[in-house]
Design a protein around this motif. Structure first.
Motif, PDB file in Angstrom:
ATOM      1  N   PRO A 143       0.816  -1.215   0.000  1.00 11.28           N
ATOM      2  CA  PRO A 143       0.000   0.000   0.000  1.00 11.28           C
ATOM      3  C   PRO A 143       0.855   1.273   0.000  1.00 11.28           C
ATOM      4  N   VAL A 144       0.379   2.248  -0.767  1.00  8.12           N
ATOM      5  CA  VAL A 144       1.012   3.570  -0.785  1.00  8.12           C
ATOM      6  C   VAL A 144      -0.023   4.563  -0.262  1.00  8.12           C
ATOM      7  N   VAL A 145       0.334   5.251   0.827  1.00  9.07           N
ATOM      8  CA  VAL A 145      -0.595   6.158   1.495  1.00  9.07           C
ATOM      9  C   VAL A 145      -0.156   7.593   1.210  1.00  9.07           C
ATOM     10  N   VAL A 192      -8.564  23.271   4.456  1.00 13.41           N
ATOM     11  CA  VAL A 192      -9.986  22.915   4.392  1.00 13.41           C
ATOM     12  C   VAL A 192     -10.249  21.546   5.002  1.00 13.41           C
ATOM     13  N   ARG A 193      -9.360  20.592   4.719  1.00 10.50           N
ATOM     14  CA  ARG A 193      -9.574  19.228   5.179  1.00 10.50           C
ATOM     15  C   ARG A 193      -8.278  18.435   5.061  1.00 10.50           C
ATOM     16  N   CYS A 194      -8.218  17.300   5.767  1.00  9.36           N
ATOM     17  CA  CYS A 194      -7.068  16.407   5.689  1.00  9.36           C
ATOM     18  C   CYS A 194      -7.582  15.001   5.401  1.00  9.36           C
ATOM     19  N   ASP A 195      -6.921  14.333   4.460  1.00  9.85           N
ATOM     20  CA  ASP A 195      -7.395  13.014   4.024  1.00  9.85           C
ATOM     21  C   ASP A 195      -6.209  12.145   3.630  1.00  9.85           C
ATOM     22  N   ALA A 196      -6.440  10.834   3.733  1.00 14.74           N
ATOM     23  CA  ALA A 196      -5.474   9.856   3.222  1.00 14.74           C
ATOM     24  C   ALA A 196      -6.078   9.206   1.987  1.00 14.74           C
ATOM     25  N   LEU A 197      -5.281   9.119   0.924  1.00 17.01           N
ATOM     26  CA  LEU A 197      -5.680   8.456  -0.312  1.00 17.01           C
ATOM     27  C   LEU A 197      -4.731   7.286  -0.505  1.00 17.01           C
ATOM     28  N   VAL A 198      -5.312   6.089  -0.544  1.00 14.02           N
ATOM     29  CA  VAL A 198      -4.493   4.886  -0.501  1.00 14.02           C
ATOM     30  C   VAL A 198      -4.646   4.094  -1.787  1.00 14.02           C
ATOM     31  N   LEU A 199      -3.499   3.650  -2.301  1.00 17.68           N
ATOM     32  CA  LEU A 199      -3.476   2.704  -3.410  1.00 17.68           C
ATOM     33  C   LEU A 199      -3.086   1.338  -2.863  1.00 17.68           C
ATOM     34  N   MET A 200      -3.858   0.326  -3.280  1.00 19.93           N
ATOM     35  CA  MET A 200      -3.548  -1.047  -2.850  1.00 19.93           C
ATOM     36  C   MET A 200      -3.666  -1.975  -4.037  1.00 19.93           C
ATOM     37  N   ALA A 201      -2.749  -2.919  -4.112  1.00 22.59           N
ATOM     38  CA  ALA A 201      -2.815  -3.920  -5.171  1.00 22.59           C
ATOM     39  C   ALA A 201      -4.107  -4.711  -5.017  1.00 22.59           C
TER      40      ALA A 201
END
Length: 1424
Positions: free
Chosen positions: A1065-1067, A1074-1083
């Motif tokens: 995973p790449v986070v 305005v906001r804080c978020d995590a966008l995650v890529l997973m195989a």
């Protein structure tokens, strides 16, 4: 341990260790949240639209209620000012009440306790009344013959009461209550205020809007007409304190009122008589200095209308005019006639002798060229009413001419003006020339005829009987006349006497006339004549002069054989004429003709020719013009090269040297906004100061030199903020104005420059007097500039900028209304394709945005969005300006709908690589990116709010690490392209390598005044860099035009970015206000996994960053200068505050992400890996160490779950994966240590470190370079042959020029610029056992400006680095542990296990040695 938290987690089935639900459950949950947010967003947007509309309505309604309760008092007046422009009814109620109450009641507040407020309000109310009258004349009936019926103009019912109130106020002799108007009357106070706010413009509008047929029935015209001359009575011309207002009023009367078509026909008879009697024609001499301005401010039709009206009102009073007034009248009349197309009134196509007041078709007057050589189309045809044409026909009438003759005969000083007037009439009435001149030829005793002969003809050098020219052979006369004209020209150049210029023109004209076409000297005479015409055109702006110049120069080229030595110079003169016409009228075709001609001249003339410097300078000027029009930086580079070459070929002390230096300085100023190179400003100032010092006072070029120098000081002030610079700029511009003759075209530019300088100083000082001065100067410039002027849009833009800035301070709606008006005019006057039009569109959009914020009108917001969009998507111009427009467009549109703002962000992000252009040095690109802010995070936050998670991730990748991404692009393999277009592929590789080298070079500022070879070399390198960037863009475009290569080197889309998660995973964590978020890529998961970080914020991230920096400073682990020297230090055990930082990171960032991904505590020695890619302040915080360390229970820190690595970008991780060949063999380890580096503190621990590495790698190839043998050359050679490198030494991070960051070796520094330009075919893994090698720069949080990222760029797929300084005794422990794991058996060493090896090494250092946080936290792994 989890409590009820398990119910809130977003589980992902990772296989083996997870008991979470399926992927389908996650997707269903995401869809449900998306529907809920969409519904909520629609509700908020609807509420916002309703509230904005309702706020505007409610405020006005409340003000109206207060007004109705206090109509006659100061409170009512104050409310009226606030709502008067929008509520015509309220304004009418007030004016009606004031008329009913009478003058005494109206003025009673002027002497009460509120008198200071009253005078301010009554001024503004007067302006509202005037505007209302101008836009809404009284409802009047009139008979329309077209429809054979009575019609009514129904616009307002309050004009009469408005005008009556205005008459009372403007005629009042009561003392003004204003402390600034001591001694002045109330009427004078209000009149001067209205004059400043375009009194005559409004009066003109009111008269024009009333049909001629309605004059007898309109009750408003009798009240309106006295106002036309009231200011002239209020401000006597004889009083020194009021003469300025008198002159201004009379000038405005001429330009606004007397240019109204058929003015005598529009006024009722009684009003006309009174108006005519009040015209102060006897004081016309005050307008003598303003004659050129009066002519320029009118169109051709306006000039003809002014002539017709002047004749109507003045001709009955010729005999009574004083000599000065009559002389000015004749001068004005002559100037107006000379500004009208030749032969334009000789043969009207149709006409009517009727002078009735009925409407008639307009007459289009034909224009005929008198030139035998005409490269340009005929001038526009003036359109005239038949009655105007009839009135004009009275001018060449014998009766009228004799009346003028008789009046002039009484005043001998007017004779020369009368002669000029008579000859001018012949140009527009050639058919009547004989009758006109016959008046002059009739003997009149001792009158005009004898005076003309003796005082005028004989007074000229060419007309004297005793002049040698008249006594020589006719065949020699043209040559002598030419010599005489040249002498007059030289004297004019030296002293600036216009009489000399006219004599030069006359001599050259006669020389041309007397020389037959086949004569060898005819081209010479034509060139001389053309040059005189060009200068006279520049001086007076008469288009006829430039047409004659082009004709003369064109004929000279035609008559000169191609192989004749003078052919190049004939071409050059023709090119200069085209350039001058372009400067005035802005036709790009003229500019291209000019450049083509000058390039041909430079090609034909040798460097040894004494005219070569002039040829080069003229070519440079043309290229500078094209750069200003197109924005192509290659043009300005070529111009600078041409100017420099001209200077090198010119000896010191040469008369032309100041001109060349001035042109060079201007070119540097022009290039500065595009190059962002501060060296350009210093070079400009050096060149311009030399030019100014070598130009004597009184020289015609002195004002231009001063103006250019002032502009340079102003630009430097904008960068430096040094008040001395802006004061010097203002002083220089004032001097330029002082030394520029009245009426000279360059005076307009000097006034505009002065306005801009005051504007700049206001931005720094905030003094209102500066912005008022800026507006005054700008208005004077705009009002003096005709619409056809090539630079009027620039002057309008300056005025608009100043008005907007004052509006931001005063919030006066009038200012923003005027700003919008002038910006609109600037946009209208600027042709499509012009390099500055995008700026005017942006400013227009910004002004509508200001007004929307002030008024709440939705139409203003829509207009702002439209213009900002046009500016952002404009095909040419400043990338930075278009980027800012796109950003404003996106932000404004997002307030309507979050999804609608995404288009603007798309444009902004696409422009970022152009802002940080490949043609700039890396340092310059970083400066530009700092000024742009964290737009990628902002755009991503908007996309996340719109639930466009794929887009958000693409934008974060596209808008971060711009410079490194550009360098990676230059290294992108072109194998696929080579199969299709091998030559194109080879060209791209060649240019990419050259660009990579050029980008790695730093900036060097040289003193241009020295003209040294070194300075020239630096300039050539910079220009070569930009040419390479232009060539690279052209080659890439060619590649993208090929089938299947449309996305060649474009930013990667989501499906391409997804491969970054193949190994785990790449986070990506987006931190925005305005906001804080995590966008995650997973195989295995085809969508971006969105994890909102609701407990985290940008402010919290900043706070944690500040706390960390404080801890590091207290521990002496954070250098305070830009040049940061990494060193091993003694770290104390006091870490108070550090657990809190790591605890907050754990609870607010890391734990929510791990829960969202369904990670559990790892029970193995090989935990799963996670890559972190943070933005904003979070990029400087140790995410890899997050946890609660006062608890011994497993699961309280990140290392219990995963092995952490970092990546600057997804693309960097993808490149590291692609570059890694599974079949690649381990090529050995290069181990470098520096225990005693010259000039730095000793590092004894590096010797221990080397010993342990050698022990662990005893079964593998290792080359050690320690101490004196660790030379730069040997280290580079070792890196070329080894796949791993270990550097145990001091390191220096240069955040100003990142590629100058270096590792300190025995004989100097191994710079990053050297590393990234070398080919390391086996590069795989690097261990940077130095300090601060992954620290980065807080000003460039999105650019990964550190050594670790640079090593990845150089090809090393994985890097162990440090976030701050480390202890000398800790480094050997970490290195020993890492290599013991990597070399644990006899199998091939695998660098992808480096992160796991560091994971275990840090755990050992932390747990077994109980080291302080500051000891083990700084070690990180970056890459694969």
């Amino acid at each position: 341990m989890w409590g009820n938290d398990r119910e809130r987690r977003r589980p992902i089935n990772m296989g083996g260790t997870s008991s979470a639900s399926s992927h389908a459950a996650i997707l269903d949950q995401a869809k449900a949240l998306r529907v809920k947010r969409e519904y909520q967003r629609r509700r908020e947007e609807s509420a916002e639209r309703v509230q904005a509309w309702w706020r505007g309505v409610k405020v006005r309604e409340e003000l109206k209620k207060v007004f109705e309760s206090h109509v006659g008092g100061i409170t009512g007046l104050r409310c009226l000012v606030l709502i008067g422009g929008r509520e015509e009814e309220a304004l009418g109620v007030w004016s009606g009440l004031m008329v009913d109450n009478g003058e005494q009641k109206l003025l009673e507040l002027s002497i009460g306790p509120d008198q200071s407020s009253w005078i301010v309000l009554i001024r503004q109310t007067s302006l509202l009344l005037l505007r209302s009258v101008a836009s809404s004349p009284l409802c009047v009936p009139f008979f329309c013959p077209l429809y054979d019926t009575d019609l009514r103009i129904c616009r307002s019912k309050y004009a009469v009461s408005h005008l009556k109130v205005l008459k009372i106020l403007l005629s009042s002799q009561a003392p003004s209550p204003s402390p600034l108007s001591a001694g002045s009357t109330l009427g004078a106070d209000i009149t001067s205020y209205l004059l400043k706010h375009d009194l005559y413009t409004h009066l003109e509008k009111a008269i024009r809007s009333t049909p001629i047929e309605a004059k007898s029935t309109s009750p408003s015209l009798p009240l309106l007409t006295p106002l036309l001359t009231l200011p002239l009575l209020t401000f006597p011309s004889t009083s020194p304190s009021t003469s300025q207002f008198f002159t201004q009023s009379l000038s405005n009367l001429f330009t606004h009122i007397l240019t109204i078509p058929l003015l005598p026909n529009r006024l009722p008879l009684n009003s006309l008589t009174g108006f005519s009697s009040r015209l102060p024609l006897g004081s016309m001499d005050v307008l003598a200095p303003a004659v050129p301005m009066l002519v320029r401010m009118s169109s051709v039709e306006g000039r003809l209308n002014l002539i017709a009206n002047l004749v109507a009102f003045t001709s009955p009073r010729y005999a009574n005019l004083p000599d000065a007034a009559l002389d000015t009248y004749l001068q004005l009349f002559t100037a107006l006639i000379n500004a009208v197309p030749i032969k334009s009134l000789d043969s009207p196509s149709s006409g009517s002798d009727s002078d009735s007041d009925s409407e008639s078709p307009t007459i289009t007057v034909s224009t005929v060229s008198s030139e035998s050589f005409s490269p340009t189309p005929p001038l526009p045809r003036p359109k005239l009413d038949p009655r105007t044409h009839k009135r004009l026909l009275t001018i060449p009438d014998i009766k009228h001419l004799k009346a003028l003759f008789a009046a002039s005969d009484q005043h001998p000083r007017t004779h020369l003006s009368l002669v000029s007037f008579f000859f001018s009439l012949g140009t527009i009435w050639p058919g009547r020339a004989d009758k006109i001149l016959s008046v002059l030829s009739v003997p009149t005793g001792d009158g005009l005829a004898r005076e003309l002969y003796r005082g005028f003809v004989r007074g000229l050098v060419l007309g004297r009987d005793d002049n040698p020219v008249t006594l020589i052979d006719r065949a020699e006369k043209p040559a002598r006349l030419s010599d005489l004209g040249g002498s007059c020209w030289e004297r004019f150049q030296r002293f600036g006497n216009l009489v000399d210029l006219e004599k030069a023109v006359a001599a050259h004209e006669e020389a041309v006339r007397l020389t037959p076409d086949g004569h060898a000297e005819k081209p010479v005479h034509l060139n001389n004549l053309g040059n005189c015409y060009v200068y006279r055109f520049k001086r007076f702006g008469d288009r006829a002069d430039i047409e004659k110049a082009i004709a003369a120069h064109g004929q000279a080229v035609h008559l000169t054989p191609d192989d004749h030595p003078s052919q190049p110079f004939c071409q050059g003169n023709l090119g200069s004429s085209f350039g001058s016409r372009f400067d005035r009228f802005g036709d790009p075709i003229d500019l291209e003709k000019s450049i083509t001609a000058h390039e041909q001249v430079v090609h034909l003339v040798s460097n040894s020719d004494p005219q070569m410097p002039n040829c080069l300078s003229t070519l440079g000027s043309s290229l500078t013009c094209r750069f200003e029009h197109s924005g192509n930086i290659i043009d300005i580079d070529k111009a600078i090269s041409a100017f420099k070459q001209a200077i090198l070929l010119t000896p010191d002390g040469h008369a032309e040297m100041p001109i060349f230096l001035n042109n060079l300085g201007v070119a540097f100023i022009r290039r500065f906004p595009s190059s962002a190179d501060l060296g350009d400003l210093d070079k400009a100032i050096a060149a311009l100061e030399r030019a100014d010092n070598q130009t004597p006072v009184g020289h015609p070029d002195k004002p231009a030199a001063m103006a250019n120098l002032g502009g340079c000081f102003m630009h430097r002030f904008e960068r430096s903020g040094d008040l001395n610079d802006i004061d010097k700029a203002i002083a220089a511009h004032k001097q330029a104005i002082h030394f520029t003759p009245s009426g000279h075209p360059s005076k307009l530019n000097s006034l505009n420059n002065l306005s801009n300088a005051f504007f700049c100083r206001y931005n720094h000082s905030g003094q209102l007097i500066d912005i008022d001065k800026a507006i005054t100067a700008s208005k004077q410039t705009v009002h003096s500039t005709p619409d056809g002027h090539a630079h009027k849009h620039d002057y309008l833009n300056s005025l608009g900028n100043a008005l907007v800035r004052r509006f931001e301070r005063s919030r006066d709606i009038v200012d923003i209304d005027q700003a919008i008006s002038v910006y609109k005019q600037a946009v209208h006057l600027t042709p499509n394709g012009h390099a500055r039009k995008h700026a005017y569109l942006k400013y227009l959009g910004g002004s509508f945005r200001h007004r929307f914020q002030r008024s709440g009108e939705l139409d203003d917001r829509l207009a702002a969005i439209s213009h900002l969009r046009d500016a952002a998507t404009y095909p040419t111009g400043s990338s930075s300006m278009r980027f800012q427009a796109a950003l404003e467009w996106a932000r404004l549109n997002s307030k309507i709908s979050m999804s609608s703002g995404l288009q603007g962000y798309t444009v902004a992000l696409n422009l970022l690589p152009q802002v940080a252009w490949l043609g700039q040095t890396i340092q310059a690109r970083h400066r530009e990116l700092i000024s742009m802010g964290n737009v990628a995070s902002e755009a991503a936050a908007a996309a996340i709010s719109a639930e466009q998670y794929d887009t958000a991730l693409e934008w974060l990748e596209q808008g971060r690490s711009i410079v490194w991404s550009q360098l990676l692009q230059l290294r992108t393999p072109v194998d696929a392209l080579r199969e299709v277009q091998p030559d194109l592929a080879d060209d791209i590789v060649r240019v990419s390598k050259a660009l990579e080298y050029a980008s790695s070079l730093g900036e060097t500022t040289q003193d241009i005044s020295k003209q040294s070879d070194q300075a020239l070399a630096v300039e050539e390198v910079a220009q070569g860099h930009r040419r390479l960037a232009g060539e690279w863009e052209m080659l890439v475009k060619k590649a993208r035009d090929l089938p299947g290569f449309g996305d060649f080197l474009r930013p990667k889309k989501f499906m391409q970015l997804h491969s970054a998660a193949d190994a785990g995973p790449v986070v990506t964590i987006n931190v925005h206000k305005v906001r804080c978020d995590a966008l995650v890529l997973m195989a295995g998961v085809d969508e971006v996994i969105h994890i909102p970080l609701e407990g985290f914020s940008y402010k919290k991230a900043q706070g944690l960053h500040v706390s960390l920096n404080r801890l590091l400073r207290d521990a002496d682990l954070r250098a305070r200068s830009d040049m940061r020297v990494g060193r091993r230090v003694a770290v104390g055990t006091t870490t108070a505050g550090f657990p809190s930082i790591l605890s907050d990171l754990w609870s607010c960032v890391v734990k929510p992400v791990l829960d969202g991904l369904a990670f559990t505590v790892s029970r193995t020695t090989d935990p799963p890996r996670v890559w972190w890619c943070a933005t904003g302040p979070l990029a400087f915080l140790p995410i890899h160490a997050a946890g609660i360390y006062d608890e011994s229970v497993p699961g309280s820190n990140i290392s219990d779950y995963v092995v952490s690595s970092y990546t600057p970008t997804l693309n960097a991780l993808i490149s590291a994966t692609k570059d890694r060949d599974p079949c690649r063999k381990f090529r050995g380890l290069l181990a470098v240590s520096q225990p005693n580096t010259p000039g730095y503190s000793a590092l004894p621990g590096t010797t221990i470190e080397m010993g342990r590495i050698q022990e662990r790698a005893r079964n593998f190839a290792i080359r050690s370079l320690e101490g004196p043998i660790a030379l730069v050359k040997d280290v580079v050679e070792g890196m070329e042959t080894h796949s791993w490198v270990h550097l145990a030494c001091h390191a220096v991070q240069d955040t100003d020029q990142p590629t100058r960051s270096l590792f300190c070796l025995q004989d100097g520094g191994l710079e990053l610029s050297t590393i990234i330009t070398k080919s390391f075919p086996h590069a795989d893994f690097a261990f940077l056992s130095a300090c601060q090698t992954a620290m980065g720069d807080e000003k460039l949080s999105e650019e990964a400006v550190h050594l670790a990222a640079g090593l990845m760029l150089a090809g090393y797929g994985g890097v162990i680095a440090t976030m701050w300084s480390i202890r000398d005794q800790d480094a050997p422990v970490i290195a020993d542990s890492v290599y013991s794991y990597l070399f644990s058996d006899a199998t091939e060493p695998d660098s992808t296990k480096a992160a796991l090896a560091l994971h275990h090494a840090v755990k050992y250092l932390r747990q077994d040695r109980e080291s302080p946080f500051l000891s083990w936290v700084p070690f990180i792994h970056v890459g694969m």
